[in-house]
Design a protein around this motif. Structure first.
Motif, PDB file in Angstrom:
ATOM      1  N   ILE A   1      44.754  58.391  40.275  1.00 34.88           N
ATOM      2  CA  ILE A   1      43.603  57.541  40.605  1.00 34.88           C
ATOM      3  C   ILE A   1      43.945  56.132  40.147  1.00 34.88           C
ATOM      4  CG2 ILE A   1      41.168  57.035  40.098  1.00 34.88           C
ATOM      5  CD1 ILE A   1      41.464  59.589  41.660  1.00 34.88           C
ATOM      6  N   THR A   2      43.620  55.140  40.977  1.00 33.66           N
ATOM      7  CA  THR A   2      43.780  53.742  40.589  1.00 33.66           C
ATOM      8  C   THR A   2      42.458  53.025  40.807  1.00 33.66           C
ATOM      9  OG1 THR A   2      44.501  53.077  42.811  1.00 33.66           O
ATOM     10  CG2 THR A   2      46.233  53.711  41.243  1.00 33.66           C
ATOM     11  N   LEU A   3      42.248  51.925  40.119  1.00 33.47           N
ATOM     12  CA  LEU A   3      41.113  51.043  40.360  1.00 33.47           C
ATOM     13  C   LEU A   3      41.712  49.703  40.764  1.00 33.47           C
ATOM     14  CD1 LEU A   3      38.839  52.022  37.337  1.00 33.47           C
ATOM     15  CD2 LEU A   3      38.548  52.665  39.734  1.00 33.47           C
ATOM     16  N   ASP A   4      41.595  49.362  42.055  1.00 30.58           N
ATOM     17  CA  ASP A   4      42.295  48.220  42.631  1.00 30.58           C
ATOM     18  C   ASP A   4      41.332  47.161  43.150  1.00 30.58           C
ATOM     19  OD1 ASP A   4      44.889  49.583  42.452  1.00 30.58           O
ATOM     20  OD2 ASP A   4      44.117  50.836  44.079  1.00 30.58           O
ATOM     21  N   ARG A   5      41.657  45.882  42.901  1.00 27.88           N
ATOM     22  CA  ARG A   5      40.880  44.759  43.443  1.00 27.88           C
ATOM     23  C   ARG A   5      41.067  44.694  44.953  1.00 27.88           C
ATOM     24  NH1 ARG A   5      37.278  43.369  40.148  1.00 27.88           N
ATOM     25  NH2 ARG A   5      37.963  42.951  38.051  1.00 27.88           N
ATOM     26  N   ARG A   6      39.987  44.381  45.636  1.00 28.19           N
ATOM     27  CA  ARG A   6      40.033  44.214  47.096  1.00 28.19           C
ATOM     28  C   ARG A   6      40.435  42.778  47.386  1.00 28.19           C
ATOM     29  NH1 ARG A   6      38.832  47.114  51.269  1.00 28.19           N
ATOM     30  NH2 ARG A   6      37.950  46.207  53.150  1.00 28.19           N
ATOM     31  N   ASP A   7      41.482  42.584  48.183  1.00 25.27           N
ATOM     32  CA  ASP A   7      41.979  41.247  48.519  1.00 25.27           C
ATOM     33  C   ASP A   7      40.904  40.422  49.218  1.00 25.27           C
ATOM     34  OD1 ASP A   7      44.492  41.832  47.493  1.00 25.27           O
ATOM     35  OD2 ASP A   7      45.260  42.505  49.431  1.00 25.27           O
ATOM     36  N   ALA A   8      40.803  39.149  48.844  1.00 27.21           N
ATOM     37  CA  ALA A   8      39.770  38.254  49.373  1.00 27.21           C
ATOM     38  C   ALA A   8      39.878  38.073  50.886  1.00 27.21           C
ATOM     39  CB  ALA A   8      39.843  36.898  48.679  1.00 27.21           C
ATOM     40  N   GLU A   9      41.078  38.144  51.445  1.00 25.92           N
ATOM     41  CA  GLU A   9      41.216  37.910  52.887  1.00 25.92           C
ATOM     42  C   GLU A   9      40.850  39.124  53.739  1.00 25.92           C
ATOM     43  OE1 GLU A   9      45.132  39.161  51.218  1.00 25.92           O
ATOM     44  OE2 GLU A   9      43.842  37.501  50.744  1.00 25.92           O
ATOM     45  N   ARG A  10      40.643  40.260  53.109  1.00 26.08           N
ATOM     46  CA  ARG A  10      40.246  41.454  53.861  1.00 26.08           C
ATOM     47  C   ARG A  10      38.743  41.419  54.137  1.00 26.08           C
ATOM     48  NH1 ARG A  10      42.259  46.831  51.391  1.00 26.08           N
ATOM     49  NH2 ARG A  10      41.673  47.538  53.467  1.00 26.08           N
ATOM     50  N   PRO A  11      38.294  41.958  55.257  1.00 31.84           N
ATOM     51  CA  PRO A  11      36.850  42.036  55.504  1.00 31.84           C
ATOM     52  C   PRO A  11      36.202  43.053  54.563  1.00 31.84           C
ATOM     53  CG  PRO A  11      38.080  43.133  57.252  1.00 31.84           C
ATOM     54  CD  PRO A  11      39.092  42.504  56.340  1.00 31.84           C
ATOM     55  N   GLY A  12      34.886  42.949  54.436  1.00 32.51           N
ATOM     56  CA  GLY A  12      34.146  43.887  53.605  1.00 32.51           C
ATOM     57  C   GLY A  12      34.001  43.413  52.180  1.00 32.51           C
ATOM     58  N   HIS A  13      33.052  42.515  51.963  1.00 31.79           N
ATOM     59  CA  HIS A  13      32.764  42.000  50.627  1.00 31.79           C
ATOM     60  C   HIS A  13      31.268  41.731  50.506  1.00 31.79           C
ATOM     61  CE1 HIS A  13      36.940  41.387  49.524  1.00 31.79           C
ATOM     62  NE2 HIS A  13      37.137  40.840  50.702  1.00 31.79           N
ATOM     63  N   VAL A  14      30.782  41.730  49.284  1.00 27.72           N
ATOM     64  CA  VAL A  14      29.390  41.355  49.053  1.00 27.72           C
ATOM     65  C   VAL A  14      29.287  40.091  48.223  1.00 27.72           C
ATOM     66  CG1 VAL A  14      28.427  43.661  49.311  1.00 27.72           C
ATOM     67  CG2 VAL A  14      29.198  42.903  47.062  1.00 27.72           C
ATOM     68  N   ARG A  15      30.415  39.630  47.682  1.00 34.46           N
ATOM     69  CA  ARG A  15      30.408  38.397  46.899  1.00 34.46           C
ATOM     70  C   ARG A  15      31.435  37.434  47.477  1.00 34.46           C
ATOM     71  NH1 ARG A  15      30.721  40.670  40.800  1.00 34.46           N
ATOM     72  NH2 ARG A  15      32.888  40.186  41.204  1.00 34.46           N
ATOM     73  N   PRO A  16      31.130  36.147  47.467  1.00 40.46           N
ATOM     74  CA  PRO A  16      32.070  35.169  48.033  1.00 40.46           C
ATOM     75  C   PRO A  16      33.427  35.165  47.340  1.00 40.46           C
ATOM     76  CG  PRO A  16      29.971  34.123  47.487  1.00 40.46           C
ATOM     77  CD  PRO A  16      29.907  35.537  47.000  1.00 40.46           C
ATOM     78  N   ASP A  17      33.448  35.462  46.051  1.00 40.09           N
ATOM     79  CA  ASP A  17      34.730  35.461  45.332  1.00 40.09           C
ATOM     80  C   ASP A  17      35.492  36.776  45.510  1.00 40.09           C
ATOM     81  OD1 ASP A  17      33.192  37.187  43.797  1.00 40.09           O
ATOM     82  OD2 ASP A  17      33.647  36.204  41.897  1.00 40.09           O
ATOM     83  N   ALA A  18      34.929  37.692  46.288  1.00 40.09           N
ATOM     84  CA  ALA A  18      35.576  38.966  46.603  1.00 40.09           C
ATOM     85  C   ALA A  18      35.996  39.705  45.338  1.00 40.09           C
ATOM     86  CB  ALA A  18      36.772  38.740  47.524  1.00 40.09           C
ATOM     87  N   GLY A  19      35.098  39.772  44.373  1.00 36.53           N
ATOM     88  CA  GLY A  19      35.417  40.401  43.102  1.00 36.53           C
ATOM     89  C   GLY A  19      35.320  41.914  43.081  1.00 36.53           C
ATOM     90  N   GLU A  20      35.149  42.541  44.230  1.00 38.09           N
ATOM     91  CA  GLU A  20      35.017  43.991  44.247  1.00 38.09           C
ATOM     92  C   GLU A  20      36.374  44.666  44.020  1.00 38.09           C
ATOM     93  OE1 GLU A  20      32.077  42.081  46.862  1.00 38.09           O
ATOM     94  OE2 GLU A  20      34.209  42.248  47.154  1.00 38.09           O
ATOM     95  N   ALA A  21      36.278  45.859  43.510  1.00 39.99           N
ATOM     96  CA  ALA A  21      37.456  46.711  43.346  1.00 39.99           C
ATOM     97  C   ALA A  21      37.038  48.119  43.718  1.00 39.99           C
ATOM     98  CB  ALA A  21      37.963  46.662  41.919  1.00 39.99           C
TER      99      ALA A  21
END
Length: 113
Positions: free
Chosen positions: A12-32
């Protein structure tokens, strides 16, 4: 790493979602999100759900500002069931790599209202 009776069966890994990929809820794309890889002979026993749930339950104390997301393809029944089983809630759908993607968020505490 996930082991079963002393043998590695997955990870299992916990990985940051790249900002240039679609699918975000925050402008800074801080999701993982959780990533997982298991040997085919370990599929279907609930090991991925158990490991993802444990990683997500562990994460708020270690990454309190993070938002955890999942973006499986709806055609991947197993990935969709896993996302639902560990508590991801759908936020949106989008297209990436020529296919529909499902985007969900996980909340460490059930959101109110």
């Amino acid at each position: 790493m996930i082991d079963l009776d002393g043998a590695m069966i997955g990870m299992i890994t916990l990985d940051r979602r790249d900002a240039e990929r679609p699918g975000h809820v925050r402008p800074d794309a801080g999701e993982a999100g959780p990533g997982y890889l298991f040997l085919p002979e370990a599929w279907g026993f609930g090991y991925a759900a158990e490991a993802c749930a444990a990683a997500l339950d562990w994460s708020p104390a270690h990454f309190p500002a993070s938002r955890w997301c999942s973006a499986p393809r709806p055609l991947n029944d197993r990935a969709m069931r896993l996302a639902a089983k560990v508590g991801f809630t759908e936020v949106e759908r989008f297209e990436e790599y020529g296919a529909e993607e499902w985007f969900g968020l996980w909340f460490s505490v059930t959101p109110s209202g």
